[in-house]
Write an enzyme that holds these catalytic residues in place. Sequence first.
Site, PDB file in Angstrom:
ATOM      1  N   SER A 265     -15.803   6.550   4.124  1.00 50.19           N
ATOM      2  CA  SER A 265     -14.983   7.391   5.020  1.00 50.19           C
ATOM      3  C   SER A 265     -15.391   7.071   6.461  1.00 50.19           C
ATOM      4  O   SER A 265     -16.432   6.453   6.700  1.00 50.19           O
ATOM      5  CB  SER A 265     -15.224   8.879   4.745  1.00 50.19           C
ATOM      6  OG  SER A 265     -16.508   9.262   5.223  1.00 50.19           O
TER       7      SER A 265
ATOM      8  N   LYS B  78     -22.410   7.167  10.000  1.00 55.78           N
ATOM      9  CA  LYS B  78     -23.815   7.204   9.585  1.00 55.78           C
ATOM     10  C   LYS B  78     -24.394   5.786   9.520  1.00 55.78           C
ATOM     11  O   LYS B  78     -25.569   5.579   9.798  1.00 55.78           O
ATOM     12  CB  LYS B  78     -23.956   7.891   8.222  1.00 55.78           C
ATOM     13  CG  LYS B  78     -23.365   9.278   8.127  1.00 55.78           C
ATOM     14  CD  LYS B  78     -24.074  10.282   8.987  1.00 55.78           C
ATOM     15  CE  LYS B  78     -25.345  10.802   8.367  1.00 55.78           C
ATOM     16  NZ  LYS B  78     -25.935  11.886   9.188  1.00 55.78           N
TER      17      LYS B  78
HETATM   18  N1  NAD Z   1     -24.968  18.622   3.041  1.00 52.53           N
HETATM   19  C1  NAD Z   1     -25.139  17.501   2.335  1.00 52.53           C
HETATM   20  O1  NAD Z   1     -24.856  17.436   1.115  1.00 52.53           O
HETATM   21  C2  NAD Z   1     -25.735  16.286   2.999  1.00 52.53           C
HETATM   22  C3  NAD Z   1     -26.064  15.195   2.187  1.00 52.53           C
HETATM   23  C4  NAD Z   1     -26.625  14.061   2.773  1.00 52.53           C
HETATM   24  C5  NAD Z   1     -26.826  14.024   4.136  1.00 52.53           C
HETATM   25  N2  NAD Z   1     -26.467  15.095   4.908  1.00 52.53           N
HETATM   26  C6  NAD Z   1     -26.708  15.008   6.362  1.00 52.53           C
HETATM   27  O2  NAD Z   1     -27.544  16.087   6.727  1.00 52.53           O
HETATM   28  C7  NAD Z   1     -27.260  16.489   8.075  1.00 52.53           C
HETATM   29  C8  NAD Z   1     -27.017  17.984   8.115  1.00 52.53           C
HETATM   30  O3  NAD Z   1     -25.964  18.298   7.227  1.00 52.53           O
HETATM   31  P1  NAD Z   1     -25.542  19.795   6.910  1.00 52.53           P
HETATM   32  O4  NAD Z   1     -24.936  19.780   5.561  1.00 52.53           O
HETATM   33  O5  NAD Z   1     -26.665  20.706   7.228  1.00 52.53           O
HETATM   34  O6  NAD Z   1     -24.364  19.959   7.975  1.00 52.53           O
HETATM   35  P2  NAD Z   1     -23.997  21.199   8.934  1.00 52.53           P
HETATM   36  O7  NAD Z   1     -22.670  20.886   9.542  1.00 52.53           O
HETATM   37  O8  NAD Z   1     -24.137  22.480   8.203  1.00 52.53           O
HETATM   38  O9  NAD Z   1     -25.138  21.093  10.037  1.00 52.53           O
HETATM   39  C9  NAD Z   1     -25.050  20.224  11.151  1.00 52.53           C
HETATM   40  C10 NAD Z   1     -25.366  21.046  12.381  1.00 52.53           C
HETATM   41  O10 NAD Z   1     -25.303  20.192  13.526  1.00 52.53           O
HETATM   42  C11 NAD Z   1     -24.616  20.869  14.564  1.00 52.53           C
HETATM   43  N3  NAD Z   1     -24.026  19.863  15.465  1.00 52.53           N
HETATM   44  C12 NAD Z   1     -23.087  18.935  15.178  1.00 52.53           C
HETATM   45  N4  NAD Z   1     -22.798  18.214  16.282  1.00 52.53           N
HETATM   46  C13 NAD Z   1     -23.595  18.702  17.280  1.00 52.53           C
HETATM   47  C14 NAD Z   1     -23.745  18.387  18.653  1.00 52.53           C
HETATM   48  N5  NAD Z   1     -22.993  17.445  19.254  1.00 52.53           N
HETATM   49  N6  NAD Z   1     -24.667  19.067  19.388  1.00 52.53           N
HETATM   50  C15 NAD Z   1     -25.401  20.070  18.804  1.00 52.53           C
HETATM   51  N7  NAD Z   1     -25.290  20.412  17.511  1.00 52.53           N
HETATM   52  C16 NAD Z   1     -24.393  19.728  16.756  1.00 52.53           C
HETATM   53  C17 NAD Z   1     -23.567  21.720  13.847  1.00 52.53           C
HETATM   54  O11 NAD Z   1     -23.134  22.815  14.622  1.00 52.53           O
HETATM   55  C18 NAD Z   1     -24.324  22.153  12.583  1.00 52.53           C
HETATM   56  O12 NAD Z   1     -24.953  23.410  12.756  1.00 52.53           O
HETATM   57  C19 NAD Z   1     -26.096  15.620   8.523  1.00 52.53           C
HETATM   58  O13 NAD Z   1     -26.601  14.524   9.247  1.00 52.53           O
HETATM   59  C20 NAD Z   1     -25.479  15.135   7.222  1.00 52.53           C
HETATM   60  O14 NAD Z   1     -24.848  13.895   7.414  1.00 52.53           O
HETATM   61  C21 NAD Z   1     -25.940  16.232   4.359  1.00 52.53           C
END
Ligand code: NAD
Length: 411
Positions: free
Chosen positions: A181, A187
């Site tokens: 995607s 990433k």
């Molecule tokens: N949730 C999953 O299953 C999963 C799996 C693998 C990797 N990840 C990675 O883990 C990380 C966190 O994921 P998550 O599920 O907690 O997502 P989430 O969206 O709940 O958390 C991300 C946070 O970053 C903040 N954010 C985004 N852009 C921003 C900016 N420009 N300035 C300040 N804050 C900003 C958002 O407000 C949010 O609170 C990400 O990098 C995601 O790619 C998540």
Amino acid sequence: MAIMVLGADGYIGWPLSVRLARELDEEVIGVDNLITRRLVAEVGGASAVPILDPEDRVNAYRKAYGKNNLKIITGDLTDGDFVDALIAKYKPHTVYHLAQQRSAPYSMIDRDHAAYTQVNNLLTNLNLIFAVMKHDPNAHIVKMGTMGEYGTPSYTISEGWMNIKYEGKKYRIMVPRDPGSWYHLSKVFDTYNMIFANKIWGIRATDVQQGVVYGSRTEDTLADGLRTRLDFDGVWGTVMNKYFAQIIAFNKVLIYGKGLMRRGFLSLQDSIDCLFLLGQKPADEGEYRVVNQIEDIHSTMDLAKRAVKIARKYGYDPEFERIEDPRVEKQAHRYRVVHSTLRKLGFRPRKRMDDVLEEIMQDMLEHQDIIKAHADSIWPKVSWKKPLENAPHEFESIKSPAAFLKGKGYS
Ligand SMILES: NC(=O)c1ccc[n+]([C@@H]2O[C@H](COP(=O)([O-])OP(=O)(O)OC[C@H]3O[C@@H](n4cnc5c(N)ncnc54)[C@H](O)[C@@H]3O)[C@@H](O)[C@H]2O)c1
């Protein structure tokens, strides 16, 4: 001594911040622009588990643990001067970088959502790299990647690098990336940017490639006001959350295609334990380290069957409804992953998948009014095959690359 968590208001970032602050006697500085809250609302979704505003969350932490070492600063990390000032002021020895737009379907809505995702994700990462290089070159960056960077190749996915034989010679090369995607592509770009920063400046980093994280609870966030968000809509919810929400709202489970697509999964508790451990056992000075983390591999059909089995305990008897896969992805494939580095560092998973899944069901049932009020958002509306026409835009900071560049004085 300070630790910084970028994305501290998020699903993983919040419980990680609480864990770090609770267990360590250091200052934990969380940073977030709260954009996920708004973007989930943009697609008609909501967190199934109600969450407090950041200030109230921090107060709830103080009350629960009697400690005053956690704060959340609100700000946009795409603003390079803001990131520069943050790192200059706190000089954290460890920065966890989780501040990203993390929904694959969100990035596939249309051109502007793809551009927002990539600009947001690349800039937060680049700004961090430059600020660390300038003010805090020895800091350890723990960057959250995703197993989705590798795609679903027919060979076994090793951790970051692989040994190959080509034209009769042996080489060690990066595992090819085959993202699925615009989000996953962002990433991959981040990964390459971090590797480049390590190559030219010796930035010390750990790249954590986690599979799909599931779960609604961690041991540190059970007290009043400390719960983390739990998304279930068709854009932001991950597969298990969507299945349980579909069962509660419609008494059915939507199976994409044949349901034979396989992915790696891990619980939220295991995700937090892993990130905590990696901060305690940092990469060496000048090292770029890659860690894969998955604990179980399942097909989407297998997971649907597990969801139904659990739902039956709570009086539901859902049907499977097969729909065309809105994604462009391999429908049946091999999936093998090396994930031994964490074990060597002492990590052991603590939760059984079925127990965690049952917790999700219980938490969703407790807040089923929220799920039913947002039932329309559960249906998958975003297609990989064709961008949506006239999709709404909630984000203001970066509407398109052109608007972004204009705002910066480039055009
Ligand atoms: N949730 C999953 O299953 C999963 C799996 C693998 C990797 N990840 C990675 O883990 C990380 C966190 O994921 P998550 O599920 O907690 O997502 P989430 O969206 O709940 O958390 C991300 C946070 O970053 C903040 N954010 C985004 N852009 C921003 C900016 N420009 N300035 C300040 N804050 C900003 C958002 O407000 C949010 O609170 C990400 O990098 C995601 O790619 C998540």
